[in-house]
Design a protein around this motif. Structure first.
Motif, PDB file in Angstrom:
ATOM      1  N   MET A   1      -7.193  -5.036   3.149  1.00 37.06           N
ATOM      2  CA  MET A   1      -5.746  -5.131   2.680  1.00 37.06           C
ATOM      3  C   MET A   1      -5.235  -3.715   2.213  1.00 37.06           C
ATOM      4  O   MET A   1      -3.650  -3.636   2.390  1.00 37.06           O
ATOM      5  N   PRO A   2      -5.841  -2.909   1.634  1.00 35.29           N
ATOM      6  CA  PRO A   2      -5.521  -1.631   1.087  1.00 35.29           C
ATOM      7  C   PRO A   2      -4.282  -0.938   2.059  1.00 35.29           C
ATOM      8  O   PRO A   2      -4.783  -0.676   3.164  1.00 35.29           O
ATOM      9  N   GLU A   3      -3.039  -0.837   1.541  1.00 38.73           N
ATOM     10  CA  GLU A   3      -2.314  -0.128   2.634  1.00 38.73           C
ATOM     11  C   GLU A   3      -1.809   1.131   1.781  1.00 38.73           C
ATOM     12  O   GLU A   3      -2.557   1.565   0.918  1.00 38.73           O
ATOM     13  N   GLY A   4      -0.833   1.952   2.507  1.00 37.64           N
ATOM     14  CA  GLY A   4      -0.494   3.286   1.716  1.00 37.64           C
ATOM     15  C   GLY A   4      -0.485   3.274   0.343  1.00 37.64           C
ATOM     16  O   GLY A   4      -0.823   4.412  -0.314  1.00 37.64           O
ATOM     17  N   VAL A   5      -0.009   2.089  -0.234  1.00 37.21           N
ATOM     18  CA  VAL A   5       0.309   2.306  -1.813  1.00 37.21           C
ATOM     19  C   VAL A   5      -1.033   2.150  -2.443  1.00 37.21           C
ATOM     20  O   VAL A   5      -1.209   2.969  -3.361  1.00 37.21           O
ATOM     21  N   GLU A   6      -1.768   1.110  -1.915  1.00 39.35           N
ATOM     22  CA  GLU A   6      -3.036   1.005  -2.757  1.00 39.35           C
ATOM     23  C   GLU A   6      -4.062   2.039  -2.329  1.00 39.35           C
ATOM     24  O   GLU A   6      -4.806   2.438  -3.457  1.00 39.35           O
ATOM     25  N   VAL A   7      -4.001   2.824  -1.194  1.00 43.76           N
ATOM     26  CA  VAL A   7      -4.609   3.995  -1.052  1.00 43.76           C
ATOM     27  C   VAL A   7      -4.198   5.242  -1.774  1.00 43.76           C
ATOM     28  O   VAL A   7      -5.315   5.829  -2.520  1.00 43.76           O
ATOM     29  N   LEU A   8      -3.116   5.174  -2.070  1.00 40.79           N
ATOM     30  CA  LEU A   8      -2.636   6.221  -2.837  1.00 40.79           C
ATOM     31  C   LEU A   8      -3.151   6.161  -4.434  1.00 40.79           C
ATOM     32  O   LEU A   8      -3.473   6.992  -5.102  1.00 40.79           O
ATOM     33  N   LEU A   9      -2.899   4.850  -5.071  1.00 44.07           N
ATOM     34  CA  LEU A   9      -3.567   4.589  -5.997  1.00 44.07           C
ATOM     35  C   LEU A   9      -4.737   4.651  -6.326  1.00 44.07           C
ATOM     36  O   LEU A   9      -5.295   5.198  -7.507  1.00 44.07           O
ATOM     37  N   THR A  10      -5.719   4.564  -5.584  1.00 40.79           N
ATOM     38  CA  THR A  10      -7.047   4.590  -5.313  1.00 40.79           C
ATOM     39  C   THR A  10      -7.494   6.035  -5.363  1.00 40.79           C
ATOM     40  O   THR A  10      -8.094   6.734  -6.104  1.00 40.79           O
ATOM     41  N   GLY A  11      -6.486   6.776  -4.402  1.00 41.21           N
ATOM     42  CA  GLY A  11      -6.764   8.255  -4.547  1.00 41.21           C
ATOM     43  C   GLY A  11      -6.874   9.004  -5.803  1.00 41.21           C
ATOM     44  O   GLY A  11      -7.320   9.795  -6.296  1.00 41.21           O
ATOM     45  N   SER A 230      -2.323  -7.039  -5.072  1.00 47.76           N
ATOM     46  CA  SER A 230      -3.753  -7.429  -5.159  1.00 47.76           C
ATOM     47  C   SER A 230      -3.716  -8.971  -4.701  1.00 47.76           C
ATOM     48  O   SER A 230      -3.773 -10.056  -5.660  1.00 47.76           O
ATOM     49  N   ILE A 231      -3.361  -9.214  -3.424  1.00 49.27           N
ATOM     50  CA  ILE A 231      -3.284 -10.504  -2.584  1.00 49.27           C
ATOM     51  C   ILE A 231      -4.610 -11.199  -2.654  1.00 49.27           C
ATOM     52  O   ILE A 231      -4.963 -12.235  -2.803  1.00 49.27           O
ATOM     53  N   ARG A 232      -5.622 -10.564  -2.005  1.00 47.88           N
ATOM     54  CA  ARG A 232      -7.073 -10.968  -1.824  1.00 47.88           C
ATOM     55  C   ARG A 232      -8.202 -10.334  -2.650  1.00 47.88           C
ATOM     56  O   ARG A 232      -8.539 -10.657  -3.594  1.00 47.88           O
ATOM     57  N   THR A 233      -8.491  -9.116  -2.067  1.00 49.84           N
ATOM     58  CA  THR A 233      -9.442  -8.356  -2.477  1.00 49.84           C
ATOM     59  C   THR A 233      -9.196  -7.153  -3.055  1.00 49.84           C
ATOM     60  O   THR A 233     -10.292  -6.615  -3.884  1.00 49.84           O
TER      61      THR A 233
END
Length: 255
Positions: A1-11, A230-233
């Motif tokens: 599920m991670p898209e650009g926003v979630e990948v940026l936050l993770t990075g 954080s819809i699923r995982t």
């Protein structure tokens, strides 16, 4: 599920994690791959991960960057680890049933790569000889955060006949057109822009393309401020985002 926003936050969280361990402010940390629980997440790497500890003895966290759905983590000897989170990848300081790799930072601090569905990948690449697909992405794709992306969407779509001749939602999901936009944000941006997802991309005017690009950025930055979707995982170092409160159409019939 991670898209650009979630990948940026993770990075960003990953970079902050490394920086917090660099107490002497050297600009790098030592990292050691201690255990591989699942080979599947490293199987796409042309350079075997058995060489990781030699290549990444010094990880240059200050030079990390995110492009679209990719996190680039450079070493001190002209190599880079490219992280793609896939459908359920994340990092954590705690081991779980879904931990696939265990790293040690500065021989003391554990870092785990977790991936429930194991669709993510970590690859080691030479900075001067990146994989063709990686190089093409960096050199040609628009990136969702760029200020001029809304202006450039119209000419980008019309650059290739197959792009202009397909449904606009498919173009938004094409990482070589706009890197970072995924199904969730494409659905919401199209709804906000009042553009039908099945409309042919080439039929959109310059004004409509600009509006659509702007709506992509709008929903994505709003989600970023809420910690992502954080819809699923998805979790970011075990923290859930609250971006799903922004959703109007995703996961509903016809989205």
């Amino acid at each position: 599920m991670p898209e650009g926003v979630e990948v940026l936050l993770t990075g960003e969280s990953l970079q902050n994690f490394f920086q917090s361990k660099d107490v002497e402010e050297k600009g790098y940390v030592e990292i050691f791959l201690e255990k591989v629980y699942s080979e599947s997440v490293i199987s796409k790497s042309n350079i075997p991960f058995s060489n990781f500890n030699n290549i990444f003895s010094k990880l240059l966290y200050k030079d990390m960057f995110v492009f679209g759905k990719n996190i680039f983590v450079p070493s001190s000897n002209n190599h880079v680890m490219v992280v793609q989170l896939g459908m359920s990848g994340s990092f954590s300081e705690e081991c779980s049933a879904y931990s696939r790799l265990k790293f040690l930072v500065d021989r003391e601090y554990p870092l785990y790569y977790d991936d429930i569905r194991k669709f993510g990948s970590l690859t080691i690449q030479e900075e001067d000889h990146l994989k063709a697909r990686t190089k093409l992405l960096l050199e040609n794709a628009l990136e969702w955060r760029e200020e001029k992306t809304p202006d450039r969407l119209y000419p980008k779509i019309h650059k290739r006949h197959d792009w202009s001749n397909q449904e606009i939602k498919n173009d938004l999901l094409n990482q070589f057109i706009i890197a970072g936009v995924g199904n969730i944000y494409a659905s919401e941006a199209l709804f906000r822009a009042k553009i039908h997802p099945k409309r042919k991309a080439g039929s959109l005017s310059k004004e409509e393309c600009f509006l659509l690009g702007s709506k992509c950025q709008e929903i994505m930055w709003q989600s970023y401020a809420l910690g992502g979707m954080s819809i699923r995982t998805f979790s970011n170092f075990n923290k859930k985002g609250d971006g799903k409160k922004l959703l109007y159409v995703y996961n509903r019939c016809g989205s």
